[in-house]
Each structure stands twice: as C-alpha cells, then as structure tokens.
Write an enzyme that holds these catalytic residues in place. Structure first.
Site, PDB file in Angstrom:
ATOM      1  N   ARG A 130      31.096  37.889  39.347  1.00 48.30           N
ATOM      2  CA  ARG A 130      31.649  38.651  40.246  1.00 48.30           C
ATOM      3  C   ARG A 130      32.058  40.168  39.566  1.00 48.30           C
ATOM      4  NH1 ARG A 130      36.334  34.817  42.556  1.00 48.30           N
ATOM      5  NH2 ARG A 130      35.271  34.039  44.429  1.00 48.30           N
ATOM      6  N   THR A 143      39.060  37.267  41.690  1.00 52.18           N
ATOM      7  CA  THR A 143      38.589  37.430  43.013  1.00 52.18           C
ATOM      8  C   THR A 143      38.344  38.797  43.318  1.00 52.18           C
ATOM      9  OG1 THR A 143      39.988  35.736  43.889  1.00 52.18           O
ATOM     10  CG2 THR A 143      39.438  37.035  45.369  1.00 52.18           C
ATOM     11  N   LYS A 146      26.958  33.444  48.429  1.00 50.36           N
ATOM     12  CA  LYS A 146      27.478  34.350  49.588  1.00 50.36           C
ATOM     13  C   LYS A 146      26.116  35.299  50.093  1.00 50.36           C
ATOM     14  CE  LYS A 146      32.375  34.411  48.634  1.00 50.36           C
ATOM     15  NZ  LYS A 146      33.455  35.192  48.479  1.00 50.36           N
ATOM     16  N   HIS A 198      31.369  31.871  46.035  1.00 52.48           N
ATOM     17  CA  HIS A 198      32.752  31.313  46.239  1.00 52.48           C
ATOM     18  C   HIS A 198      32.701  30.103  45.280  1.00 52.48           C
ATOM     19  CE1 HIS A 198      35.765  28.716  48.096  1.00 52.48           C
ATOM     20  NE2 HIS A 198      34.884  27.812  47.814  1.00 52.48           N
TER      21      HIS A 198
HETATM   22  N1  UDP Z   1      39.120  38.515  49.958  1.00 53.59           N
HETATM   23  C1  UDP Z   1      39.232  39.809  50.173  1.00 53.59           C
HETATM   24  N2  UDP Z   1      40.458  40.470  49.979  1.00 53.59           N
HETATM   25  C2  UDP Z   1      41.496  39.849  49.228  1.00 53.59           C
HETATM   26  C3  UDP Z   1      41.376  38.514  48.924  1.00 53.59           C
HETATM   27  C4  UDP Z   1      40.236  37.848  49.396  1.00 53.59           C
HETATM   28  O1  UDP Z   1      38.131  40.293  50.664  1.00 53.59           O
HETATM   29  O2  UDP Z   1      42.508  40.613  48.917  1.00 53.59           O
HETATM   30  C5  UDP Z   1      37.875  37.817  50.124  1.00 53.59           C
HETATM   31  C6  UDP Z   1      36.930  37.663  48.724  1.00 53.59           C
HETATM   32  O3  UDP Z   1      35.772  37.533  49.340  1.00 53.59           O
HETATM   33  C7  UDP Z   1      37.454  36.062  48.384  1.00 53.59           C
HETATM   34  C8  UDP Z   1      37.792  35.541  49.846  1.00 53.59           C
HETATM   35  O4  UDP Z   1      38.390  36.423  50.537  1.00 53.59           O
HETATM   36  O5  UDP Z   1      36.396  35.535  47.553  1.00 53.59           O
HETATM   37  C9  UDP Z   1      38.668  34.181  49.800  1.00 53.59           C
HETATM   38  O6  UDP Z   1      39.818  34.490  49.106  1.00 53.59           O
HETATM   39  P1  UDP Z   1      40.629  33.650  47.962  1.00 53.59           P
HETATM   40  O7  UDP Z   1      41.843  34.213  47.858  1.00 53.59           O
HETATM   41  O8  UDP Z   1      40.477  32.160  48.203  1.00 53.59           O
HETATM   42  O9  UDP Z   1      39.817  34.081  46.808  1.00 53.59           O
HETATM   43  P2  UDP Z   1      38.766  33.142  45.597  1.00 53.59           P
HETATM   44  O10 UDP Z   1      39.284  31.729  45.969  1.00 53.59           O
HETATM   45  O11 UDP Z   1      37.393  33.346  46.434  1.00 53.59           O
HETATM   46  O12 UDP Z   1      38.620  33.902  44.472  1.00 53.59           O
HETATM   47 MG    MG Z   2      40.035  30.317  47.295  1.00 54.36          MG
END
Ligand code: UDP
Ligand code: MG
Length: 169
Positions: free
Chosen positions: A110, A99, A12, A127
């Site tokens: 992360r 996440t 990212k 991601h």
């Molecule tokens: N994200 C955030 N706050 C949250 C959940 C997600 O800022 O409470 C952002 C974070 O950058 C994350 C992206 O949104 O990587 C996509 O969310 P997802 O739930 O798909 O998580 P990932 O698959 O990236 O772990």
């Molecule tokens: Mg995701």
C-alpha cells in the site's frame, strides 16, 4: 500444519488498472503461503455493501462501494484470492501495510502503490482480512466451498433442482 489459517485478498480495481497484479502477487509470494483459491469477479452492490458493512456509517462509505465495484476506475472487476498457511493473516497484513497509504511503510504494497484521492478516499490497491473472524466471514461471502481446494470450514452438499445455473453448452 495445525495452526494454518486462511486470509482473503482482493486486488482492488486501482491495482488492476495500474497493472500491478504481477507485482502484488510477487510481493505476496515472499510469504511462502499457498494460494488455495483465485478468480476474477465483478462485484455487485450487494456484495460490496456486505463486505464493507462495518463501515456503513462512515462518510466515505458510498464512495468506497463505488471504488470496490470499479466505478471509479472503469474496471468493473477485482481479483479474489485465498492465501493459506502459518500466520497467513498477519503475514499478509504486514506486507500490505497500513490502511492509509500515506502512513503505510513506503516499502509495503500500500505504501508503494496506494494514494489518497482528492476526496480523501484511501485507494490502497489491495484488501486483506484483518483477523480470523473477518477472514471466515469474507471467504464465505466471496467463495463457494467448491472453489477452494482445501476444506477451510464445514460445508454440506445441497440438491437444489430449481436453481438455474449456466453450464458449458
Ligand atoms: N478507507 C478509507 N478511509 C478511511 C478508512 C478506510 O478510504 O479512513 C477505505 C480503504 O480503502 C480501506 C477500506 O476503506 O482499505 C476498508 O477499511 P478498513 O478500516 O477495514 O481497513 P483495511 O482492513 O482495508 O486496512
Ligand atoms: Mg478491514
């Protein structure tokens, strides 16, 4: 191997701005997976909204779109890769960590390099696809079949004469 699978990885804009590309790729090489596609790309708003479509009702959606487009970091690009091999999705998710960068294992990618902004957005530097369905959906939106060096999914040849394409002069 029969049970090989593919996963989409994005470095990212925060990962690029923090000069983490090398570190992240080194960490990912621990998986012994194969890179079967890679490129730098500007992310359009359309692609960003499609990629994060499942989060469109979240309060952080608008900021998330700006984040992935590079508008929060003045670096309007991401690095896009496909890793391929045995249990690729799980292996990369484990290395990436949770996440939320604050609760992610501190040795994960992360956990090591992510942060939560003052507005609450998780800037978590990479991601990676969460499951095979997401991986297929994401790979098909980020790559054309020609850009991937293995045949991941069925494809077909199309002759489109009216499509304008830039070629080397
Ligand atoms: N994200 C955030 N706050 C949250 C959940 C997600 O800022 O409470 C952002 C974070 O950058 C994350 C992206 O949104 O990587 C996509 O969310 P997802 O739930 O798909 O998580 P990932 O698959 O990236 O772990
Ligand atoms: Mg995701």
């Amino acid at each position: 191997m029969k049970d090989n699978e593919a996963t989409l990885i994005l470095i990212k804009p925060d990962g690029l701005v923090k000069s983490l590309t090398g570190n992240i790729l080194t960490r990912l090489s621990e998986t012994k997976l194969e890179i079967v596609a890679a490129k730098m790309m500007r992310v359009s708003q359309k692609l960003a909204m499609e990629h994060y479509g499942h989060l469109k009702n979240e309060p952080f959606f608008e900021e998330l779109i700006k984040y992935i487009m590079g508008e929060l970091h003045r670096r309007r690009k991401v690095m896009v890769l496909i890793y391929w091999g045995h249990k690729a999705i799980q292996k990369v998710r484990e290395l990436a960590g949770e996440t939320n960068p604050e609760t992610a294992d501190s040795t994960s990618i992360r956990g090591s390099y992510g942060r939560i902004t003052t507005t609450g957005l998780y800037e978590n530097v990479i991601h990676c696809s969460a499951n095979p369905q997401d991986a297929e959906r994401e790979i098909k939106m980020w790559f054309n079949p020609e850009e991937v060096i293995v045949n991941l999914y069925p494809s077909k040849e199309n002759i489109e004469n009216s499509i304008k394409r830039r070629v080397w002069a």
